[in-house]
Enzyme design. Structure first.
Site, PDB file in Angstrom:
ATOM      1  N   ASP A 225      -5.166 -43.066  20.919  1.00 37.80           N
ATOM      2  CA  ASP A 225      -4.070 -42.263  20.217  1.00 37.80           C
ATOM      3  C   ASP A 225      -2.831 -43.028  19.791  1.00 37.80           C
ATOM      4  OD1 ASP A 225      -3.733 -39.499  19.299  1.00 37.80           O
ATOM      5  OD2 ASP A 225      -1.932 -39.586  20.648  1.00 37.80           O
ATOM      6  N   GLU A 274     -14.684 -57.433  30.157  1.00 42.53           N
ATOM      7  CA  GLU A 274     -15.059 -57.726  31.584  1.00 42.53           C
ATOM      8  C   GLU A 274     -16.236 -57.020  32.054  1.00 42.53           C
ATOM      9  OE1 GLU A 274     -11.782 -56.912  34.396  1.00 42.53           O
ATOM     10  OE2 GLU A 274     -10.576 -58.451  33.145  1.00 42.53           O
TER      11      GLU A 274
END
Length: 560
Positions: A225, A274
């Site tokens: 956002d 990751e």
């Protein structure tokens, strides 16, 4: 209070569209505004269990992923975009266990789950901000926000001339613990939404931890956002301009789209990488140009950014072609897919926005606009209820409105409630299956006319908007020339008609086959030589010898 599960969830990642890697490059992603999607307990507010019960509907619709607007603990001053605890589910929506079960069920159905993260600001009820107010000037916690002394001898004027997107000054004055007038704090949105100071290392550390928390829960990515707003220009200089601030403009502003945001997103990309299964980041970045938007999706930053320039193009052939070309041209050098969107929880629904001569025209154009969008290369976003052809609810009584900008002078339209009305599922009486009891409550009232637009009413009707979406999404998944790629080949066409070719050759699956999309934006029928065999249309084309009549405000997909 932050909620915890005993251990991170383990999830099997669903495959991408057609089983291909880089699922996000051509995915169709469906936005769910949780309080308006499905209510499981009859309190009139949608919740996670209600959403979970409707996952099979989304699987049947044919989308690849779902994006949930915030469901975190929040006072709901701005529909959940004022977050008090980023690691807990607000009780109105359920529990952390509900979230875990939802994610698991979605993955079993082959749907990925993207959640909102709100890093520009938090709630004024966030523990950091409450402690900063309580401890007063000089508290180290104040450096995690933007506290400043006021201007003038008594400090009673805001520190600069910045405006809130919701109207009025972007600053609110505090009261010191002893009751005297205090410093001011920055809020680019509502006063209940203080902006974080992203120059503070603790803020950066906190959000890296929040990302890992939800990635460990199994989410497939984040919609970020106000991704363009985190970094403010050094010294917080005046803008020197007047007139109400808009999210999307052509001017450079000291609090939006600052170059420093890119360092943040490079760090976030490293975290996403990751984790297995192609987890993604999606920027809500209102920028002055497509080229500036492209900077958010460079190879070491985020995966996607919303294409608001396309959303704002309107129903005009030249403007749409220009927006398409500029979007594709901007994304190609950075190797990112373009995204396409027509509606979301912040804008007027496109069935109403595109109407000039009444709702029937608006629905025709909305259906045609959807087929155009789904024919373009890249990823498409759908907003809940658009597959039902829902219009904007424009006649809500003032007393039921909850959009904070409605209550502030000169705010951002103040009418976002109209696109957030709970969607109709079944039956002939409100809340139309939104909740478990006929005649039960809904947090915003639904129009009586929506009984004809429910999922139940439209299912199985070959002329309905819902069945058009289902057919379009099925074809998009099956046809190699839809979604994939990074360009279109424009064809000669009558004035006011867009026509382009997409090639399926080289898709790598052996299917081949070209595809042509024609869009008649003229408002009147147009006769044109058919380029091939009709696959799908928003308005039925009429063969006339060697030519075909394209209906007004319609899109046709052709197999070539």
């Amino acid at each position: 209070m932050t909620q915890y599960l005993a251990e991170p969830g383990t999830h099997t990642r669903p495959p991408g569209p057609g089983g291909r890697p880089g699922w996000w490059r051509e995915a169709v992603i469906y936005q769910v505004y949780p309080r308006s999607f499905a209510d499981s307990d009859g309190d009139g507010v949608g919740d996670l269990q209600g959403f979970r019960s409707r996952l099979p509907y989304l699987k049947e619709l044919g989308v690849d992923a779902v994006w949930l607007s915030p469901f975190y603990v929040s006072p709901q001053a701005d529909g959940g975009y004022d977050v008090a605890d980023y690691r807990a589910v607000d009780p109105v929506f359920g529990t952390l266990l509900d979230a875990d079960e939802l994610i698991r069920d979605a993955h079993v159905l082959g749907l990925r789950v993207i959640v909102d993260v709100v890093p520009n600001h938090c709630s004024d009820q966030h523990d950091w901000f409450r402690r900063a107010l309580r401890e007063g000037p000089g508290s180290p916690l104040r450096d995690r926000f933007h506290f400043r002394p006021g201007r003038g001898p008594a400090g009673d004027a805001p520190p600069n001339d910045w405006e809130s997107v919701f109207g009025g000054p972007a600053w609110t004055r505090t009261e010191n613990p002893d009751g005297t007038p205090g410093e001011w704090y920055l809020h680019l949105f509502a006063p209940e939404q203080p902006d974080f100071n992203w120059e503070n290392p603790a803020v950066r550390d906190e959000f890296r931890s929040v990302l890992r928390y939800w990635l460990d829960m199994g989410v497939d990515g984040f919609r970020i956002d106000v991704a363009h707003g985190l970094v403010k220009a050094a010294g917080l200089p005046d803008t020197g301009r007047t007139g109400q601030l808009r999210l999307l403009g052509t001017q450079s502003l000291p609090f939006f789209d600052q170059d420093g945001v890119h360092e943040i997103y490079r760090a976030w990309r490293a975290i996403l990488d990751e984790y297995p299964g192609e987890r993604i980041g999606v920027a809500e970045a209102w920028t002055p140009s497509a080229e500036r938007t492209a900077q958010y999706v460079r190879a070491d930053e985020l995966h996607q950014a919303f294409n608001f320039h396309y959303l704002g193009a309107g129903w005009d052939a030249a403007a749409l072609r220009r927006a398409i070309d500029e979007s594709l041209d901007a994304m190609r050098p950075v190797g990112a897919p373009s995204t396409w969107v027509l509606s979301n929880h912040d804008v007027v629904r496109h069935a109403t926005r595109l109407a000039v001569d009444g709702p029937e025209q608006g629905l025709r154009r909305a259906r045609a606009a959807t087929l155009l969008m789904l024919a373009l290369p890249g990823s498409a976003y759908l907003y809940q209820g658009e597959e039902l052809g829902l219009p904007e609810v424009t006649e809500l009584p003032d007393e039921v409105r909850q959009d904070p900008s409605f209550f502030r002078d000169n705010g951002q339209d103040g009418l976002r409630d109209g696109c957030r009305v709970p969607i109709p599922w079944s039956g002939t009486e409100a809340p139309y299956g939104f909740g478990p009891v006929a005649g039960g409550p809904s947090w915003l009232p639904q129009p009586e006319s929506w009984r004809h637009l429910s999922v139940e009413a439209q299912s199985g009707d070959p002329g309905s908007t819902l069945e058009l979406y289902r057919s379009a999404l099925a074809l998009r998944r099956e046809h190699p020339a839809l979604g994939a790629g990074d360009g279109v080949e424009w064809l000669r066409a009558p004035e006011g008609v867009l026509a382009f070719r997409r090639s399926g050759r080289g898709a790598g699956d052996g299917r081949g086959g070209d595809f042509v999309c024609t869009v008649n934006l003229t408002g009147a029928p147009v006769r044109w030589a058919a380029p091939g065999r009709p696959l799908l249309s928003s308005g039925e084309p009429v063969p006339e010898g060697d030519v075909t009549e394209l209906p007004a405000d319609s899109t046709v997909w052709w197999a070539v």
